[in-house]
Enzyme design. Structure first.
Site, mmCIF file in Angstrom:
data_model
loop_
_atom_site.group_PDB
_atom_site.id
_atom_site.type_symbol
_atom_site.label_atom_id
_atom_site.label_comp_id
_atom_site.label_asym_id
_atom_site.label_seq_id
_atom_site.Cartn_x
_atom_site.Cartn_y
_atom_site.Cartn_z
ATOM 1 N N LYS A 170 -0.294 5.473 5.490
ATOM 2 C CA LYS A 170 0.880 4.891 6.298
ATOM 3 C C LYS A 170 2.259 5.709 5.939
ATOM 4 O O LYS A 170 2.245 6.074 4.678
ATOM 5 C CB LYS A 170 0.922 3.341 6.109
ATOM 6 C CG LYS A 170 1.427 2.992 5.108
ATOM 7 C CD LYS A 170 1.691 1.398 5.106
ATOM 8 C CE LYS A 170 2.195 0.906 3.673
ATOM 9 N NZ LYS A 170 2.291 -0.401 3.203
ATOM 10 N N LYS A 208 -1.281 -0.718 -4.663
ATOM 11 C CA LYS A 208 -0.241 -0.269 -5.491
ATOM 12 C C LYS A 208 -0.476 -0.256 -6.981
ATOM 13 O O LYS A 208 0.164 0.558 -7.794
ATOM 14 C CB LYS A 208 0.986 -1.469 -5.364
ATOM 15 C CG LYS A 208 1.647 -1.376 -3.931
ATOM 16 C CD LYS A 208 2.906 -2.062 -3.857
ATOM 17 C CE LYS A 208 3.515 -1.722 -2.552
ATOM 18 N NZ LYS A 208 4.576 -2.716 -2.241
ATOM 19 N N LYS A 220 7.844 4.179 1.993
ATOM 20 C CA LYS A 220 9.018 4.312 1.136
ATOM 21 C C LYS A 220 8.517 5.066 -0.258
ATOM 22 O O LYS A 220 9.283 5.711 -0.736
ATOM 23 C CB LYS A 220 9.753 3.126 0.772
ATOM 24 C CG LYS A 220 10.439 2.590 2.052
ATOM 25 C CD LYS A 220 11.136 1.248 1.296
ATOM 26 C CE LYS A 220 10.633 0.282 2.198
ATOM 27 N NZ LYS A 220 11.471 -0.946 2.790
#
Ligand code: TYM
Length: 332
Positions: free
Chosen positions: A197, A114, A200
């Site tokens: 993966k 992230k 969102k």
């Protein structure tokens, strides 16, 4: 009589509930509602570790609550609440910050992903995120945590924090949580890239199927999903090296509650020209009742707020004694 196990899990109320969340986690939450005392929550404190438009976040919180109830989470059988309405989560997180080690957090792959190249510019919250997740679980003495594969490392950290706290302060306060992961959808991959993966945060909406997508959108996304030119094999082992094919077979299996082998037995020798329309139909049929109910619930925000308020009340009561014991163990 022995006490029923405590089960807990959370989801960030950012963006839509997608097929990865649903098949990887929420479907199991729903099944586990009869197996113990269940706590399911919207991780809205986790959501603010990155910038969100406040009005959008408020709307997303209600939309996610509606999606969970539509997917089968029953506020009469499980305690459904928002983390931000139970201050004990943030309090215990702070207490556990004294136990969690920087070296442990440095190993968290989700933070690395992230924060990317801009580590120095990432928020402290994003870095400390797994400590709050540990608090979420330890506060309720939860032993079972149904999650997708990507949360395994965070739960191992929660166990490490619990064990160190218990040892350092000579208490038997925190139960060690066990992640419940598995099945063909423990890691649902992007429709555009079998190595990433379904998420969102992927900028391409084509990469994921949202529970709010209509039938045409679902069919189009599956039709355009990346695949390979080979026909489907008759043995799941032969999907090795074919991540996109493996992913679509896994999604079909999870939706139909079958094993990948059973799905391949139906489609062996056929190409994606046959398989994709079948998958699209199964997806649309499975999601239709969920989407219909979601739309109905979303139209009544007052009722959603009421249900979340009731859940938070119970969560605050259950969390209070463990939080008090943690303060006491520390000498506060
Ligand atoms: P979140 O909001 O990213 O995802 C919610 C749940 O969905 C699972 N999941 C997937 N499973 C399979 N394939 C995928 N592509 C996929 N994408 C998401 C996740 O594993 C998760 O189970 N940190 C957590 C929320 C959280 C939490 C907790 C979970 C906060 N505190 C305490 C358990 C216990 C998260 O961001 O999940």
């Amino acid at each position: 009589m022995s006490k029923p196990p405590v089960i807990i899990s959370g989801i960030q109320p950012t963006g839509n509930l997608h097929l990865g969340n649903y098949l990887g986690a929420i479907k199991r939450w729903v099944r586990m509602q009869d197996e113990g005392d269940c706590f399911f929550f919207l991780a809205d404190l986790h959501a603010v570790t990155v910038y969100n438009d406040p009005a959008e976040l408020r709307a997303n919180i209600r939309a996610m609550a509606a999606a969970l109830i539509a997917a089968g989470v029953d506020p009469a059988r499980a305690t459904l609440f928002r983390q931000a309405q139970v201050p004990a989560h943030a309090e215990l997180c702070w207490l556990l910050n004294g136990t969690a080690r920087i070296g442990w957090l440095n190993r968290m792959t989700q933070f690395k992903e992230k924060s990317g190249k801009n580590r120095e510019g990432a928020s402290i919250g994003l870095y400390a995120y797994p400590v709050l997740q540990a608090a979420d679980v330890l506060l309720y003495q939860a032993t079972r945590v149904p999650v997708g594969e990507d949360q395994k490392q965070h739960l191992e950290l929660a166990r490490d924090i619990a064990a160190k706290f218990n040892t350092d302060y000579g208490v038997a306060l925190f139960a060690l949580p066990e992640p419940i992961i598995g099945g063909p959808a423990a890691r649902v991959m992007s429709l555009r890239d079998g190595q990433a993966k379904m998420s969102k945060s992927d900028p391409s909406d084509q990469s994921r199927i949202n529970l709010t997508d209509d039938a045409d959108a679902v069919a189009a996304k599956i039709r355009k999903a990346k695949t390979d030119p080979e026909p489907l094999p008759d043995d799941p082992a032969l999907l090795d090296g074919r991540p996109e094919a493996r992913n679509l077979i896994g999604i079909y299996a999870a939706l139909a509650d079958e094993t990948p082998a059973a799905v391949l037995a139906k489609f062996a020798g056929q190409g994606f020209g046959t398989f994709k329309p079948a998958l699209a139909e199964l997806t649309v049929e499975t999601l239709r009742p969920i989407k219909d109910m979601l739309d109905r619930l979303a139209a009544d925000p007052g009722e959603l707020d009421r249900l979340l308020g009731l859940g938070a009340e119970r969560a605050r009561e259950v969390a209070a004694p463990t939080l008090a014991k943690a303060y006491e163990a520390l000498g506060l």
